[in-house]
Structures are given as C-alpha cells and as structure tokens.
Motif scaffolding. Structure first.
Motif, PDB file in Angstrom:
ATOM      1  N   GLY A 187      -1.413  -8.746   3.404  1.00  0.00           N
ATOM      2  CA  GLY A 187      -1.031  -7.528   3.955  1.00  0.00           C
ATOM      3  C   GLY A 187       0.352  -6.988   3.021  1.00  0.00           C
TER       4      GLY A 187
ATOM      5  N   LEU B  60       0.776  -5.475   0.389  1.00  0.00           N
ATOM      6  CA  LEU B  60       0.247  -4.426  -0.559  1.00  0.00           C
ATOM      7  C   LEU B  60       1.175  -4.064  -1.836  1.00  0.00           C
ATOM      8  CD1 LEU B  60      -1.673  -2.119   2.077  1.00  0.00           C
ATOM      9  CD2 LEU B  60      -2.555  -4.164   0.707  1.00  0.00           C
TER      10      LEU B  60
ATOM     11  N   ARG C  64      -6.759  -0.109   2.257  1.00  0.00           N
ATOM     12  CA  ARG C  64      -5.761  -0.596   3.108  1.00  0.00           C
ATOM     13  C   ARG C  64      -4.733   0.286   3.444  1.00  0.00           C
ATOM     14  NH1 ARG C  64      -6.406  -6.360   3.512  1.00  0.00           N
ATOM     15  NH2 ARG C  64      -8.680  -6.684   3.705  1.00  0.00           N
ATOM     16  N   ARG C  65      -4.123   0.979   2.302  1.00  0.00           N
ATOM     17  CA  ARG C  65      -3.027   2.075   2.717  1.00  0.00           C
ATOM     18  C   ARG C  65      -3.594   3.380   3.087  1.00  0.00           C
ATOM     19  NH1 ARG C  65       1.511   0.734   0.096  1.00  0.00           N
ATOM     20  NH2 ARG C  65       1.669  -0.919  -1.324  1.00  0.00           N
TER      21      ARG C  65
END
Length: 168
Positions: free
Chosen positions: A30, A32, A62-63
């Motif tokens: 996580g 990022l 993921r964003r």
C-alpha cells in the motif's frame, strides 16, 4: 543448475529488476507513492518494458485512476499481447471503471491465453456470478478451484454458484 530467466524481466538490468521487485512490494504494502516513484524511474529508463507498464497499471488501479490504469495496461499488452496477467489486470480496471462487458471479454481472453492461470478464471467466474450468469460462473469457478486448490474463495464461490441454478 540455475533457474530459467523470468521473461517478465526481459530487458532489465539486475538493478532495474531489483527496483521493479521493490515497486511490486510497495504496491503490495500500500505504499503507492514509493511504488510510483520507482516505476516512473524505471519507465524513463525502459519505456517499452511490459512488466513496468503492468505494475504502473496496477498502482493506478489501486489509486482508482482507472483511465491511467487502462492506458498503461493497454500499452503493456501492445508490447506483450499474450500476457494473461496484464489481461487480468486490465479486466479488473475495466470492471472497476464500470466497463463490465469489456472486462468480461478481457477475462475470457486471459483464460484462453493462459488456461492454467487460476486468477483469470476466478475473476471471470466471480463477476459472472455477480451478474447472475451462474451457469458460466460455475464452469469458471470450478476451473479456478481445480487449478488452485488453495484458493479458498474459488471453492466457496464454486460451491455457492450451483445453488443459484437450483442445484442443491
């Protein structure tokens, strides 16, 4: 006896492979911002490396930057057209953006490209089941469970899907 080189790392130096692995770990954890920094550096060094682009797509997904993710994953597939992992990741980004039909088509393509890749079968089956296409979902989920006996969600959904077909 040495292990065969990983084709996903083609064209990368040892230090670039290390950075790519670090970026993958950062995505997994996580982190990022760190992943993006590493991937941007790598992309400047090796702009036509499919795995770098695939990971950029995963990080963008993921964003929740789905347009960026889809663009990066399409570029990765232009370089590696038979890459089932990139197809699976593209389908996930498409589905999350709301392009469900294109996502299902892409998961089906991944299953054809790599019939032994359980995650493509699982994602296809899970999404078909959510859409109410239980018959095809059962087949896909059973294939995922067969290919990956330790993939518990595939077994759970494969056991649940026949119930929707009235098979108890």
């Amino acid at each position: 006896m040495t292990a065969a080189p990983d084709p996903r790392m083609h064209g990368l130096s040892a230090s670039e492979r290390d950075r790519l692995h670090a970026a993958a770990r950062a995505i997994r954890d996580g982190q990022l911002d760190a992943a993006d920094r590493l991937l941007d550096q790598l992309h400047r060094l090796v702009p036509r490396q499919a795995e770098v682009l695939r990971l950029k797509g995963i990080a963008a997904t993921r964003r929740r930057r789905f347009d960026d993710a889809i663009a990066a994953l399409r570029k990765a597939l232009a370089l590696a057209p038979d890459d089932a992992l990139a197809m699976n990741d593209l389908a996930s980004a498409l589905a999350q953006r709301g392009d469900v039909d294109e996502a299902l088509t892409t998961w089906r393509q991944a299953c054809v490209a790599a019939p032994d890749y359980p995650m493509a079968w699982f994602n296809l089956g899970r999404n078909l089941q959510q859409l109410g296409d239980s018959a095809e979902a059962v087949r896909a989920l059973e294939q995922a469970a067969t290919l990956a006996p330790d993939l518990l969600p595939a077994h759970i959904l494969a056991g649940d899907a026949p119930v929707h077909l009235g098979r108890f």
